[in-house]
Every structure is written in C-alpha cells, then in structure tokens.
Design a protein around this motif. Structure first.
Motif, PDB file in Angstrom:
ATOM      1  N   GLN A   9       0.823  -1.209   0.000  1.00  0.00           N
ATOM      2  CA  GLN A   9       0.000   0.000   0.000  1.00  0.00           C
ATOM      3  C   GLN A   9       0.857   1.259   0.000  1.00  0.00           C
ATOM      4  OE1 GLN A   9      -3.282  -2.193  -0.514  1.00  0.00           O
ATOM      5  NE2 GLN A   9      -3.305   0.039  -0.416  1.00  0.00           N
ATOM      6  N   ILE A  10       2.026   1.156  -0.634  1.00  0.00           N
ATOM      7  CA  ILE A  10       2.838   2.333  -0.836  1.00  0.00           C
ATOM      8  C   ILE A  10       2.344   3.040  -2.103  1.00  0.00           C
ATOM      9  CG2 ILE A  10       4.800   1.277   0.329  1.00  0.00           C
ATOM     10  CD1 ILE A  10       6.052   0.744  -2.399  1.00  0.00           C
ATOM     11  N   PRO A  11       2.661   4.317  -2.260  1.00  0.00           N
ATOM     12  CA  PRO A  11       2.173   5.030  -3.464  1.00  0.00           C
ATOM     13  C   PRO A  11       3.077   4.813  -4.669  1.00  0.00           C
ATOM     14  CG  PRO A  11       3.212   6.570  -1.951  1.00  0.00           C
ATOM     15  CD  PRO A  11       3.219   5.241  -1.271  1.00  0.00           C
ATOM     16  N   GLY A  12       3.438   3.591  -4.927  1.00  0.00           N
ATOM     17  CA  GLY A  12       4.259   3.212  -6.066  1.00  0.00           C
ATOM     18  C   GLY A  12       5.630   2.744  -5.615  1.00  0.00           C
ATOM     19  N   PRO A  13       6.141   1.664  -6.246  1.00  0.00           N
ATOM     20  CA  PRO A  13       5.454   0.883  -7.261  1.00  0.00           C
ATOM     21  C   PRO A  13       4.139   0.298  -6.733  1.00  0.00           C
ATOM     22  CG  PRO A  13       7.774   0.263  -7.170  1.00  0.00           C
ATOM     23  CD  PRO A  13       7.501   1.146  -5.992  1.00  0.00           C
ATOM     24  N   SER A  56      -9.099  21.142  -2.384  1.00  0.00           N
ATOM     25  CA  SER A  56      -9.133  21.046  -3.842  1.00  0.00           C
ATOM     26  C   SER A  56      -7.884  20.369  -4.395  1.00  0.00           C
ATOM     27  CB  SER A  56      -9.269  22.436  -4.467  1.00  0.00           C
ATOM     28  OG  SER A  56      -8.108  23.223  -4.225  1.00  0.00           O
ATOM     29  N   GLU A  57      -6.884  20.144  -3.537  1.00  0.00           N
ATOM     30  CA  GLU A  57      -5.634  19.533  -3.974  1.00  0.00           C
ATOM     31  C   GLU A  57      -5.391  18.168  -3.341  1.00  0.00           C
ATOM     32  OE1 GLU A  57      -3.296  23.769  -4.805  1.00  0.00           O
ATOM     33  OE2 GLU A  57      -2.896  22.665  -2.964  1.00  0.00           O
ATOM     34  N   PHE A  58      -6.400  17.613  -2.645  1.00  0.00           N
ATOM     35  CA  PHE A  58      -6.246  16.267  -2.079  1.00  0.00           C
ATOM     36  C   PHE A  58      -5.915  15.281  -3.202  1.00  0.00           C
ATOM     37  CE2 PHE A  58      -9.346  17.258   1.615  1.00  0.00           C
ATOM     38  CZ  PHE A  58      -8.280  17.634   2.432  1.00  0.00           C
ATOM     39  N   SER A  59      -4.920  14.452  -2.973  1.00  0.00           N
ATOM     40  CA  SER A  59      -4.488  13.513  -4.003  1.00  0.00           C
ATOM     41  C   SER A  59      -5.419  12.314  -4.097  1.00  0.00           C
ATOM     42  CB  SER A  59      -3.080  13.014  -3.698  1.00  0.00           C
ATOM     43  OG  SER A  59      -2.732  11.965  -4.568  1.00  0.00           O
ATOM     44  N   PRO A  60      -5.820  11.916  -5.320  1.00  0.00           N
ATOM     45  CA  PRO A  60      -6.549  10.659  -5.493  1.00  0.00           C
ATOM     46  C   PRO A  60      -5.641   9.431  -5.439  1.00  0.00           C
ATOM     47  CG  PRO A  60      -7.024  12.238  -7.267  1.00  0.00           C
ATOM     48  CD  PRO A  60      -5.789  12.709  -6.559  1.00  0.00           C
ATOM     49  N   VAL A  61      -4.339   9.630  -5.401  1.00  0.00           N
ATOM     50  CA  VAL A  61      -3.357   8.542  -5.513  1.00  0.00           C
ATOM     51  C   VAL A  61      -2.918   8.023  -4.156  1.00  0.00           C
ATOM     52  CG1 VAL A  61      -0.992   8.035  -6.263  1.00  0.00           C
ATOM     53  CG2 VAL A  61      -2.534   9.306  -7.761  1.00  0.00           C
ATOM     54  N   LEU A  62      -2.764   8.923  -3.210  1.00  0.00           N
ATOM     55  CA  LEU A  62      -2.284   8.542  -1.888  1.00  0.00           C
ATOM     56  C   LEU A  62      -2.794   9.536  -0.865  1.00  0.00           C
ATOM     57  CD1 LEU A  62       1.068   9.943  -0.826  1.00  0.00           C
ATOM     58  CD2 LEU A  62       0.337  10.389  -3.179  1.00  0.00           C
ATOM     59  N   THR A  63      -2.755   9.109   0.388  1.00  0.00           N
ATOM     60  CA  THR A  63      -3.062   9.995   1.499  1.00  0.00           C
ATOM     61  C   THR A  63      -1.901   9.942   2.479  1.00  0.00           C
ATOM     62  OG1 THR A  63      -5.436   9.605   1.235  1.00  0.00           O
ATOM     63  CG2 THR A  63      -4.689  10.502   3.352  1.00  0.00           C
ATOM     64  N   ALA A  64      -1.295  11.101   2.727  1.00  0.00           N
ATOM     65  CA  ALA A  64      -0.213  11.197   3.712  1.00  0.00           C
ATOM     66  C   ALA A  64      -0.828  11.590   5.050  1.00  0.00           C
ATOM     67  CB  ALA A  64       0.824  12.221   3.264  1.00  0.00           C
ATOM     68  N   VAL A  65      -0.543  10.799   6.077  1.00  0.00           N
ATOM     69  CA  VAL A  65      -1.172  10.959   7.390  1.00  0.00           C
ATOM     70  C   VAL A  65      -0.114  11.376   8.404  1.00  0.00           C
ATOM     71  CG1 VAL A  65      -2.576   9.846   9.165  1.00  0.00           C
ATOM     72  CG2 VAL A  65      -2.794   9.132   6.765  1.00  0.00           C
ATOM     73  N   LYS A 109      11.906  16.138   4.623  1.00  0.00           N
ATOM     74  CA  LYS A 109      11.429  17.009   5.698  1.00  0.00           C
ATOM     75  C   LYS A 109      10.375  16.368   6.584  1.00  0.00           C
ATOM     76  CE  LYS A 109      12.181  21.588   3.631  1.00  0.00           C
ATOM     77  NZ  LYS A 109      11.545  22.874   3.249  1.00  0.00           N
ATOM     78  N   VAL A 110       9.637  15.403   6.054  1.00  0.00           N
ATOM     79  CA  VAL A 110       8.574  14.778   6.844  1.00  0.00           C
ATOM     80  C   VAL A 110       8.930  13.342   7.239  1.00  0.00           C
ATOM     81  CG1 VAL A 110       6.745  16.264   5.958  1.00  0.00           C
ATOM     82  CG2 VAL A 110       7.325  14.164   4.731  1.00  0.00           C
ATOM     83  N   ALA A 111      10.205  12.985   7.160  1.00  0.00           N
ATOM     84  CA  ALA A 111      10.635  11.641   7.562  1.00  0.00           C
ATOM     85  C   ALA A 111      10.307  11.411   9.036  1.00  0.00           C
ATOM     86  CB  ALA A 111      12.134  11.475   7.330  1.00  0.00           C
ATOM     87  N   GLY A 112       9.677  10.266   9.327  1.00  0.00           N
ATOM     88  CA  GLY A 112       9.310   9.926  10.693  1.00  0.00           C
ATOM     89  C   GLY A 112       8.070  10.638  11.198  1.00  0.00           C
ATOM     90  N   LYS A 113       7.562  11.602  10.409  1.00  0.00           N
ATOM     91  CA  LYS A 113       6.416  12.399  10.841  1.00  0.00           C
ATOM     92  C   LYS A 113       5.112  11.968  10.180  1.00  0.00           C
ATOM     93  CE  LYS A 113       9.364  16.456  11.555  1.00  0.00           C
ATOM     94  NZ  LYS A 113       9.637  17.856  11.136  1.00  0.00           N
ATOM     95  N   VAL A 114       5.206  11.339   9.010  1.00  0.00           N
ATOM     96  CA  VAL A 114       3.996  10.917   8.307  1.00  0.00           C
ATOM     97  C   VAL A 114       4.180   9.497   7.789  1.00  0.00           C
ATOM     98  CG1 VAL A 114       3.565  13.300   7.541  1.00  0.00           C
ATOM     99  CG2 VAL A 114       4.636  11.678   5.978  1.00  0.00           C
ATOM    100  N   PHE A 115       3.061   8.825   7.577  1.00  0.00           N
ATOM    101  CA  PHE A 115       3.047   7.596   6.782  1.00  0.00           C
ATOM    102  C   PHE A 115       2.076   7.815   5.642  1.00  0.00           C
ATOM    103  CE2 PHE A 115      -0.242   6.929  10.001  1.00  0.00           C
ATOM    104  CZ  PHE A 115      -1.309   6.377   9.289  1.00  0.00           C
ATOM    105  N   ARG A 116       2.288   7.083   4.553  1.00  0.00           N
ATOM    106  CA  ARG A 116       1.500   7.312   3.339  1.00  0.00           C
ATOM    107  C   ARG A 116       0.756   6.033   2.956  1.00  0.00           C
ATOM    108  NH1 ARG A 116       5.592   8.723  -0.927  1.00  0.00           N
ATOM    109  NH2 ARG A 116       6.883   7.318   0.313  1.00  0.00           N
ATOM    110  N   ILE A 117      -0.532   6.185   2.709  1.00  0.00           N
ATOM    111  CA  ILE A 117      -1.385   5.078   2.270  1.00  0.00           C
ATOM    112  C   ILE A 117      -1.596   5.223   0.770  1.00  0.00           C
ATOM    113  CG2 ILE A 117      -3.583   3.895   2.546  1.00  0.00           C
ATOM    114  CD1 ILE A 117      -3.855   5.331   5.286  1.00  0.00           C
TER     115      ILE A 117
END
Length: 401
Positions: A9-13, A297-306, A335-343
């Motif tokens: 569930q990473i945003p690519g590959p 209006s800029e929310f990504s359809p590809v991934l969500t960073a939490v 800059k956001v290492a350790g601060k967010v995870f991405r679905i």
C-alpha cells in the motif's frame, strides 16, 4: 510467518495485476521484426490516449528519473537557461537538484509541503519576468511525498494570462493513469511519467509526451545528449521500432495495462481513485489524525499522507504494521521523515482492497499505542456504501423496466 498476499500500500510501485503479469510472461522476440513493430505501434499509440495527446510519446527503458533527465536535456541549455520551479515536496526538490547539476539556473519558489503549486504566485513571477529569462515552468502534478495535487489547468491559465513564452513541463509520474490529466488541452509541452504507478507495471519505462513547441526547443538548445535524445527515438518510432534494444516484456505489459485502463474508461478510472481517496480521508478523520495536505481542492486521489501525533514515530508505526499484518505503508521522506506515513490507493486498488488496508492501519494504531478514535474503517465503509447503494438502485430500475 505470514499467510496470504502481502499488502503493498505504498504510493508506487503499485501492485502488478495478474492480467499484466500473464501478458509479460512471453518469450523475447526479435526487436527488428514485423511482430515487434506491431507491438511498438500499439504501445506508442495507446500511450497517447492515456496522456490525452495527439502528439508523440517517447518511451525510454528507464525509471521516472530518466524521464526527468530527458525533459531537461532535450529543451534547456546549460549556463544560459533559467527555469521556475515550486517546492511542493521531496520530488520537486529532487527535480530541482537535477536541473542544477545540468547547469540550469533554478528559481525555486518555497513551499510548506502541505499544498500544491500556487497558480497566482507563478503568474506573478512570470509577469515580473518582462525579459522572458525564464525558459520553462516545471511543476510536479501529484507530489508523491505529500499527497497534494497541483492544479495544472489553473497553472496553464495563469501562464496564458501573462503571455509568457515559457515551456510548461509537468511531472506526472504518480498521477498518469490515476488522476485526470490532459496534455493537449492544458497545453503542456513536456509531460514526464513512468511505468510503476498508474500503469501498474514493474519499474523500467520512462515516458515523455512532447509538444511541437518542445520539439522546436530541442532543435536549438545545446545540451549534450545521446541515450535520451528525442529525435533519435522518434525516427524509428515512426515504424514501431526503437534505436536500441527495448524492454520488450515491459512493452507487452504496457499494452495490456493500456487495454485495462481503456476498458474501464479513463473517466471511470479517475472517479474510482477519487472515491477511494475520499474513503481513506474519512477513515483518517474518524481516527482523529490529520491529513498532511491542507487544501481540499488539492487532495491527491493517488495517496493519502497521514501525520502522526506528537511523540509518535511514523517509521516505528510502519514497522508494527509490517511485522503484525504483512502490509507495507509509504515512509515519510526528507522534511517529513518519521512524521507521516502514506497510504497508497492507486492502480488496481478497489473498495475491498482499500478496506483491507485501512483495517491493517487501524489495527496497527491500536497495537502501536497511537492515540486514535476507533471506527475509521466503518467511516470508510459508509462512504463507499453510498455509492454502491446508488448503483444498486439504478440497476434495480433497469431490471424492473
């Protein structure tokens, strides 16, 4: 020991569908044969449909980084040209660094990594550039590190209002085939992409969709190039061939991937990604966590960073999820290492796949001791059920008629 398939569930590959894997399971053929020419023409013409362009699409045996490089070396001149770029996240920063290595002066507009590129700011910079020293505006469409999607149509309109002659170059690496993108309509000069995101292929193919304006620039710039020379590719491409040994089996997969996208219909593909993204955000909101992107209006359809709550490490959380539930989530970068995870919710992802992923995240939050409210998966289900109920009602009407 984990049973069942790993959840990637990473945003690519993105996961490679079985149908594409089967299409790639072919013997290598003579890349100078008529059989190969038919394959070459099919993928070149099919790629035009995905980029929504009638112009040429060049396919390189490369990663997306190679496609970045091709965009630069074919259009810009070292020590002479200046470009305008926007700090939307990690990948915009990397593209900026590459341009600098090639001797290109970069006006890098700072950003907070929580929004896409601001069309008004771009318009102001170009309006002030009365000498037209800026040769290109370079923007990342979907910033994979942050989950923010820049509004390319609005940026194109901003450029047009200034009557500035700058090229428009757009990185569509994580958006093509997942987010509505219109190369011709938005008058993009170079669109950069790759194989392992919306195309649902393994890494190994890089793409440049190019305008006539970009080709004209390539005839007058003085950047040395060989492997990534557009004109050297386009000559044999006219008959379905490539100037050097192509990645034949990836091209088999690409032909199948294009067929899958067109069978579903690009508008339906884009709507599916929007729906899954909205369900993901519904889960995040219920958990009481925060989405990194701040502009709806800029929310990504590809991934969500939490964003993680203060005092909790995103990488440790990702490890808990991987160890306990056999699921990979995207890491925070730079800059956001350790601060967010991405679905990631792109490619072949559907409602049940997404709900499985969100279930793994919610269980992971509990196991890792991350403060949250339960019920995120249920919130996502409710949103997805609304669409399913509408479809069911429509079907019943058709049947009863």
């Amino acid at each position: 020991m984990h049973q069942g398939r790993h959840f990637l569930q990473i945003p690519g590959p993105s996961p490679v569908p079985d149908r594409i894997l089967r299409a790639m399971d072919m013997p290598v053929i003579d890349h100078r044969s008529a059989e190969f020419a038919a394959l070459g023409r099919a993928v070149l013409e099919g790629s035009q449909k995905v980029f929504q362009t009638k112009g040429p699409v060049v396919i390189f045996p490369s990663s997306g980084t190679g496609a970045w490089e091709a965009a630069i070396v074919n259009t810009l001149s070292p020590g002479r040209d200046k470009v305008l770029m926007v700090e939307t996240g990690h990948f915009a920063t990397l593209w900026r660094q590459m341009a600098g290595r090639f001797g290109i002066e970069v006006d890098f507009m700072p950003g907070d990594w929580r929004r896409g590129a601001d069309p008004a700011q771009i318009e102001a910079r170009l309006a002030a550039d009365t000498a037209h020293s800026i040769k290109a505006v370079m923007v990342v469409h979907n910033e994979t590190s942050t989950g923010a999607t820049s509004r390319i149509a609005d940026i194109r309109a901003a450029i047009d209002r200034t009557s500035h002659p700058a090229l428009l170059m757009v990185d569509t690496i994580s958006s093509l085939g997942s987010v509505d993108y219109r190369h011709d309509e938005w008058k993009v000069d170079v669109s950069v992409s790759c194989s392992q995101k919306g195309f649902m292929l393994p890494p190994g193919l890089g793409f440049n969709a190019i305008s006539e304006k970009a080709r004209a620039a390539s005839r007058t710039n003085n950047m040395p190039r060989s492997y990534f020379d557009w004109e050297e590719m386009l000559k044999p491409n006219a008959k379905g061939f490539f100037p050097y040994t192509p990645a034949t089996n990836l091209l088999y997969g690409l032909r199948e991937a294009i067929a899958m996208l067109l069978e579903e219909g690009l508008d339906n593909v884009f709507a599916r990604h929007q729906r899954l993204a909205a369900a993901t955000r519904a889960a995040v909101n219920q958990w009481g966590l925060e989405v990194l992107c701040q502009e709806p209006s800029e929310f990504s359809p590809v991934l969500t960073a939490v964003m993680m709550p203060p005092g909790h490490d995103a990488d440790q959380f990702r490890k808990v999820v991987l160890d306990n539930f056999n699921m990979s989530l995207g890491a925070g970068l730079s800059k956001v290492a350790g601060k967010v995870f991405r679905i990631g919710h792109l490619g072949e992802c559907n409602e049940l796949t997404l709900l499985g992923a969100l279930t793994g995240v919610e269980m992971g939050l509990s196991v890792a001791g991350v403060p949250h409210r339960p019920g995120g998966v249920e919130a996502a289900m409710r949103l997805l059920e609304q669409r399913d109920q509408r479809n069911a009602s429509s079907h019943l009407k058709v049947v009863s008629t």
